[in-house]
Design a protein around this motif. Sequence first.
Motif, PDB file in Angstrom:
ATOM      1  N   THR A  36      -4.581   9.458 -13.716  1.00  0.00           N
ATOM      2  CA  THR A  36      -5.655   8.422 -13.387  1.00  0.00           C
ATOM      3  C   THR A  36      -5.383   7.207 -13.437  1.00  0.00           C
ATOM      4  O   THR A  36      -6.132   6.054 -13.448  1.00  0.00           O
ATOM      5  N   ARG A  37      -4.961   6.299 -14.591  1.00  0.00           N
ATOM      6  CA  ARG A  37      -4.622   4.938 -14.699  1.00  0.00           C
ATOM      7  C   ARG A  37      -2.728   4.435 -14.645  1.00  0.00           C
ATOM      8  O   ARG A  37      -2.216   5.801 -15.067  1.00  0.00           O
ATOM      9  N   GLU A  68      -1.120   1.396 -16.833  1.00  0.00           N
ATOM     10  CA  GLU A  68      -1.365   0.363 -17.487  1.00  0.00           C
ATOM     11  C   GLU A  68      -0.278  -1.142 -16.577  1.00  0.00           C
ATOM     12  O   GLU A  68       0.296  -0.559 -16.065  1.00  0.00           O
ATOM     13  N   VAL A  81      -6.496   7.829  -9.464  1.00  0.00           N
ATOM     14  CA  VAL A  81      -5.956   6.201  -9.566  1.00  0.00           C
ATOM     15  C   VAL A  81      -6.932   5.787  -9.527  1.00  0.00           C
ATOM     16  O   VAL A  81      -7.328   5.965  -8.337  1.00  0.00           O
ATOM     17  N   THR A  82      -7.730   5.248 -10.615  1.00  0.00           N
ATOM     18  CA  THR A  82      -8.854   4.780 -10.483  1.00  0.00           C
ATOM     19  C   THR A  82      -8.362   3.652 -11.245  1.00  0.00           C
ATOM     20  O   THR A  82      -9.724   1.832 -11.435  1.00  0.00           O
ATOM     21  N   PHE A  83      -7.174   3.649 -12.173  1.00  0.00           N
ATOM     22  CA  PHE A  83      -7.611   1.772 -12.418  1.00  0.00           C
ATOM     23  C   PHE A  83      -5.812   1.269 -12.409  1.00  0.00           C
ATOM     24  O   PHE A  83      -4.808   2.486 -12.677  1.00  0.00           O
TER      25      PHE A  83
END
Length: 330
Positions: free
Chosen positions: A22-23, A25, A44-46
């Motif tokens: 979902t992320r 970095e 993936v939202t970030f």
Amino acid sequence: MNKGAFSGCYNLTSVIIHDRVTRIEGTAFGSCISLTSIDIPESVTFIGNAAFSSSALISITIPHGITEINEKLLSGCSELTSITIPEGVTFIGNGAFWECDSLKDIYYGGSEAQWPVIKIENEDVFHVHDTAIPKKTVIHYNFKQPYSGSNPAPTEVPKFSFTDVTPNDYFTDAVLWAVEKNITSGTSKTTFSPNATCSKAQILTFLWHANGSPEPTAATPFTDVKTADYFYKAALWAAEKGLVSGSTFGANTDCTRAMTVEYMWKAAGSPAPAGKADFDDVPANADYAQAVAWAVEKNITSGTGDGNFSPAATCTRGQIVTFLYRAMGK
């Protein structure tokens, strides 16, 4: 996916991210200088700062769940030619596309009226050669990208997913076969570039993949091939198989018709053809004469017409995968 998880992985060429992620970095794939393609799922939202900076990505599709493109996301990606941005993006951070010198197309899901509403942190977001947005860059509005990963689109994605490959093209079946067999994934998620000239590195990489991507066992004999090059193992394999020789590889050399059939013939074990090459422009004593005769016998090619084979003519990506498909895909 942790910060800097794959940063500096020089041999990483392509990535498919699991749809449980979902992320991503910051700097997760920073300085992956051989990374040419990445498939980011809709889960993936970030995506953090400089996540793909200084990589070799050719194109990238931002998932629908992303609303902010953080700073220096693709900074230094000099090979990047296209970006797909979803309608929901409301912010683009400082230097997100700094020094993306090859950027030609931005595919934006929103309308032309929506684009100026996006908060752009400063004019250096698209800074290339002292211009905020390069003059050569075209923004395509209302672009509806297909969903991927864990959130499929409500309608089926077309079989012909490349915008430059249609059902009626002579190379269509070959392109689909090549992608299915992981011989190539195209030049982006939406393009195959069938009419682009194929280089020596590309044809030998295609051929290496088509033969199962075997691990080379000998050290490189080439002075112009680095371990970070996407074609590194293909070049070593080609040398081991006797497809190429010498101390220089010449990766960017345009691939000709003679080179193509000779590589394929040698990779097949240099079988003796039943007859000779009956072309006006193929001398009987040419190094590639047997390869041409073999290719004709195998129905890989029948020449270019008027009694010619055109050995010096350059080959396109569409032609190369068609030759491979006829030799190995049926």
